[in-house]
Design an enzyme around this catalytic site. Sequence first.
Site, mmCIF file in Angstrom:
data_model
loop_
_atom_site.group_PDB
_atom_site.id
_atom_site.type_symbol
_atom_site.label_atom_id
_atom_site.label_comp_id
_atom_site.label_asym_id
_atom_site.label_seq_id
_atom_site.Cartn_x
_atom_site.Cartn_y
_atom_site.Cartn_z
ATOM 1 N N LYS A 60 0.391 8.396 -9.733
ATOM 2 C CA LYS A 60 0.768 7.114 -10.305
ATOM 3 C C LYS A 60 0.186 6.963 -11.734
ATOM 4 C CE LYS A 60 3.155 4.597 -8.529
ATOM 5 N NZ LYS A 60 4.568 4.339 -8.557
ATOM 6 N N TYR A 98 -2.319 10.600 -4.864
ATOM 7 C CA TYR A 98 -1.387 9.646 -4.931
ATOM 8 C C TYR A 98 -1.678 8.682 -6.269
ATOM 9 C CZ TYR A 98 0.682 4.769 -4.589
ATOM 10 O OH TYR A 98 1.275 3.822 -4.767
ATOM 11 N N THR A 132 0.897 0.573 -9.303
ATOM 12 C CA THR A 132 -0.362 0.231 -8.342
ATOM 13 C C THR A 132 -1.631 0.049 -8.879
ATOM 14 O OG1 THR A 132 -1.745 1.242 -6.372
ATOM 15 C CG2 THR A 132 -0.849 2.828 -7.773
ATOM 16 N N ASP A 133 -2.451 -0.848 -8.240
ATOM 17 C CA ASP A 133 -3.961 -1.349 -8.782
ATOM 18 C C ASP A 133 -5.007 0.116 -8.364
ATOM 19 O OD1 ASP A 133 -4.153 -1.253 -5.977
ATOM 20 O OD2 ASP A 133 -5.132 -3.062 -5.707
ATOM 21 N N GLU A 134 -4.452 0.897 -7.675
ATOM 22 C CA GLU A 134 -5.284 2.092 -7.418
ATOM 23 C C GLU A 134 -5.565 3.083 -8.429
ATOM 24 O OE1 GLU A 134 -4.358 4.123 -3.704
ATOM 25 O OE2 GLU A 134 -3.921 2.341 -2.530
HETATM 26 P P1 NAD Z 1 8.079 3.394 0.277
HETATM 27 O O1 NAD Z 1 7.228 4.958 0.867
HETATM 28 O O2 NAD Z 1 8.284 2.524 1.484
HETATM 29 O O3 NAD Z 1 9.423 4.076 -0.355
HETATM 30 C C1 NAD Z 1 9.734 4.866 -1.327
HETATM 31 C C2 NAD Z 1 11.175 5.021 -1.408
HETATM 32 O O4 NAD Z 1 11.437 6.008 -2.283
HETATM 33 C C3 NAD Z 1 11.861 5.612 -0.391
HETATM 34 O O5 NAD Z 1 13.041 4.753 0.034
HETATM 35 C C4 NAD Z 1 12.113 7.046 -0.545
HETATM 36 O O6 NAD Z 1 13.207 7.729 0.343
HETATM 37 C C5 NAD Z 1 12.346 6.976 -2.015
HETATM 38 N N1 NAD Z 1 11.947 8.284 -2.592
HETATM 39 C C6 NAD Z 1 10.817 9.055 -2.482
HETATM 40 N N2 NAD Z 1 10.804 10.151 -3.076
HETATM 41 C C7 NAD Z 1 12.126 10.084 -4.001
HETATM 42 C C8 NAD Z 1 12.744 10.863 -4.897
HETATM 43 N N3 NAD Z 1 12.205 12.057 -5.392
HETATM 44 N N4 NAD Z 1 13.990 10.327 -5.568
HETATM 45 C C9 NAD Z 1 14.574 9.316 -5.017
HETATM 46 N N5 NAD Z 1 13.953 8.483 -4.083
HETATM 47 C C10 NAD Z 1 12.758 8.875 -3.579
HETATM 48 O O7 NAD Z 1 7.186 2.993 -0.660
HETATM 49 P P2 NAD Z 1 6.892 1.160 -1.242
HETATM 50 O O8 NAD Z 1 5.486 0.937 -0.467
HETATM 51 O O9 NAD Z 1 8.087 0.755 -1.131
HETATM 52 O O10 NAD Z 1 6.380 1.536 -2.886
HETATM 53 C C11 NAD Z 1 7.658 1.482 -3.618
HETATM 54 C C12 NAD Z 1 6.694 1.583 -5.067
HETATM 55 O O11 NAD Z 1 5.678 0.518 -5.309
HETATM 56 C C13 NAD Z 1 6.111 3.002 -5.264
HETATM 57 O O12 NAD Z 1 6.024 3.122 -6.342
HETATM 58 C C14 NAD Z 1 4.518 2.525 -4.965
HETATM 59 O O13 NAD Z 1 3.539 3.318 -5.812
HETATM 60 C C15 NAD Z 1 4.440 1.147 -5.566
HETATM 61 N N6 NAD Z 1 3.447 0.236 -4.784
HETATM 62 C C16 NAD Z 1 3.428 0.069 -3.464
HETATM 63 C C17 NAD Z 1 2.369 -0.680 -2.845
HETATM 64 C C18 NAD Z 1 2.390 -1.089 -1.605
HETATM 65 O O14 NAD Z 1 1.267 -1.690 -1.015
HETATM 66 N N7 NAD Z 1 3.289 -0.480 -0.661
HETATM 67 C C19 NAD Z 1 1.672 -1.567 -3.745
HETATM 68 C C20 NAD Z 1 1.844 -1.295 -5.303
HETATM 69 C C21 NAD Z 1 2.710 -0.395 -5.661
HETATM 70 O O1 DAU Z 2 -3.220 -0.871 -3.240
HETATM 71 C C1 DAU Z 2 -2.010 -0.570 -3.322
HETATM 72 C C2 DAU Z 2 -1.640 0.556 -2.585
HETATM 73 O O2 DAU Z 2 -1.768 0.145 -1.012
HETATM 74 C C3 DAU Z 2 -0.260 1.289 -2.752
HETATM 75 O O3 DAU Z 2 -0.273 1.545 -4.003
HETATM 76 C C4 DAU Z 2 0.133 2.237 -1.909
HETATM 77 O O4 DAU Z 2 1.523 2.781 -1.766
HETATM 78 C C5 DAU Z 2 -0.067 1.612 -0.329
HETATM 79 O O5 DAU Z 2 0.146 2.509 0.547
HETATM 80 C C6 DAU Z 2 -1.344 0.824 -0.146
HETATM 81 O O6 DAU Z 2 -2.486 1.961 -0.188
HETATM 82 P P1 DAU Z 2 -3.785 1.766 0.929
HETATM 83 O O7 DAU Z 2 -4.191 3.379 1.025
HETATM 84 O O8 DAU Z 2 -4.464 0.663 0.339
HETATM 85 O O9 DAU Z 2 -2.824 1.332 2.256
HETATM 86 P P2 DAU Z 2 -3.091 1.685 3.676
HETATM 87 O O10 DAU Z 2 -2.151 0.888 4.343
HETATM 88 O O11 DAU Z 2 -2.755 3.166 3.794
HETATM 89 O O12 DAU Z 2 -4.554 1.510 3.962
HETATM 90 C C7 DAU Z 2 -5.072 0.367 3.951
HETATM 91 C C8 DAU Z 2 -6.528 0.105 4.209
HETATM 92 O O13 DAU Z 2 -6.582 0.418 5.649
HETATM 93 C C9 DAU Z 2 -7.433 1.430 3.592
HETATM 94 O O14 DAU Z 2 -8.722 1.090 3.458
HETATM 95 C C10 DAU Z 2 -7.286 2.523 4.524
HETATM 96 C C11 DAU Z 2 -7.467 1.685 5.884
HETATM 97 N N1 DAU Z 2 -6.577 2.168 7.210
HETATM 98 C C12 DAU Z 2 -5.579 2.480 6.886
HETATM 99 C C13 DAU Z 2 -4.590 3.566 7.898
HETATM 100 C C14 DAU Z 2 -3.293 3.826 7.897
HETATM 101 C C15 DAU Z 2 -7.354 2.311 8.478
HETATM 102 O O15 DAU Z 2 -8.517 1.962 8.481
HETATM 103 N N2 DAU Z 2 -6.614 2.817 9.218
HETATM 104 C C16 DAU Z 2 -5.320 3.368 9.323
HETATM 105 O O16 DAU Z 2 -4.890 3.872 10.368
#
Ligand code: NAD
Ligand code: DAU
Length: 359
Positions: free
Chosen positions: A169, A165, A140-142
């Site tokens: 990561k 989180y 992630t970019d975070e």
């Molecule tokens: P998600 O929470 O939707 O899915 C995570 C999956 O991992 C689920 O299916 C869960 O059951 C599985 N999991 C959790 N713990 C586990 C364990 N101990 N063993 C096996 N499986 C397990 O997450 P996502 O949004 O699909 O993100 C996937 C990956 O991409 C993560 O590594 C996250 O850090 C990264 N990522 C997400 C975003 C985003 O915006 N969602 C952006 C950048 C990077």
């Molecule tokens: O940047 C990549 C990341 O993006 C991933 O690594 C994470 O897995 C993914 O969850 C996401 O993180 P964020 O915290 O940015 O996503 P989220 O959707 O939770 O929130 C997006 C923005 O919106 C953040 O600034 C918080 C805000 N927010 C979020 C929720 C859930 C609100 O204002 N209200 C809300 O109810």
Amino acid sequence: MNPQIKNNEFKNLLVTGGCGFIGSNFIRYLFSRSDFEGRIINVDKLTYAGNPENLADIAEAHPSRYIFRQADICDFSSMEEIFSQYAVDAVCHFAAESHVDRSIRDPGSFIFTNIVGTFNLLEIAKSVMPSLVRFHHVSTDEVYGSLGPQGLFREDTPYRPNSPYSASKASSDHLVRAYFKTFGLPVTLSNCSNNYGPYQFPEKLIPLVVLNALEGKPLPVYGDGKNVRDWLYVEDHCDAIWTILRKGRTGETYNVGGNAEIENIVIVQQICDLLDEMVPPKGGAPRRTLITFVSDRPGHDRRYAIDFSKLRDELGWTPTESFTSGLRKTLSWYIHQKAWIEHVKSGAYRTWICEQYGP
Ligand code: NAD
Ligand code: DAU
């Protein structure tokens, strides 16, 4: 130094977390491509975020090329057994606890899954190394922390994670890189911005707001709503990962982004306006009236923005979806997936999982 991997070299690709949002989109994406000929072994613990229904059609259509195993990446012996049973020759590692707010309330599982789980996979991958052609770590970019009004995250931006989180990561990224430097494990890493699209669990901003707006519920916006994220349509992220898996240089990190920096409040307003057009509100009042400012997230990062020129210039990847077109597609998907939404909201899919795989 790093010859491109031929498509047929991924005979047995282990995908971790393949029942989650991005993982399930990635598996669906691979099966839609003619240049992937291998078998996928999807290992997922099925936490609250993992839903095998996301891939029910894929499992049915590709019984010999899609294998699902419910397992925890923290369970070393199960992982060892899976690597050996399926002769795993490549790994694409998505499995993680992924929600920042949950990591603030209850960080323990983030430490175990994101750090210890990744460590287990690296150890086992190292032990089968001559036959392992690639270990791709999805991150992630975070990890880079928070930006002021100017600037972009580059691959050489120092790590400054601010939430449990992102710290977990960051830790896993360091381990992955260390296994390249110390043991020569053929790793690649990608650090991506916020994804959106089909199958995203409705705890994240976009699906949460869509579902609440369709039900006429308040739309919670943290703080002043002016935090900025860069948004990428999930299929573009899948395409970036496939590009890096095949062509990326080992030991390298590639930033992935959507060229779509937007304030949270603007996103919420856009969702309201688009939904008003696509599904006119029953009472007639525009959905913007549902917007409710709530307490800020502790340690809330102000701004993320990505420089993905390395991935573009070296490997030729660019996003294809604009935020406007991607958001419209996403809203249309949620509007038409009533059964999926009902299952996720009512927890019915968890009952189905228990019937299939036990509690
Ligand atoms: P998600 O929470 O939707 O899915 C995570 C999956 O991992 C689920 O299916 C869960 O059951 C599985 N999991 C959790 N713990 C586990 C364990 N101990 N063993 C096996 N499986 C397990 O997450 P996502 O949004 O699909 O993100 C996937 C990956 O991409 C993560 O590594 C996250 O850090 C990264 N990522 C997400 C975003 C985003 O915006 N969602 C952006 C950048 C990077
Ligand atoms: O940047 C990549 C990341 O993006 C991933 O690594 C994470 O897995 C993914 O969850 C996401 O993180 P964020 O915290 O940015 O996503 P989220 O959707 O939770 O929130 C997006 C923005 O919106 C953040 O600034 C918080 C805000 N927010 C979020 C929720 C859930 C609100 O204002 N209200 C809300 O109810």
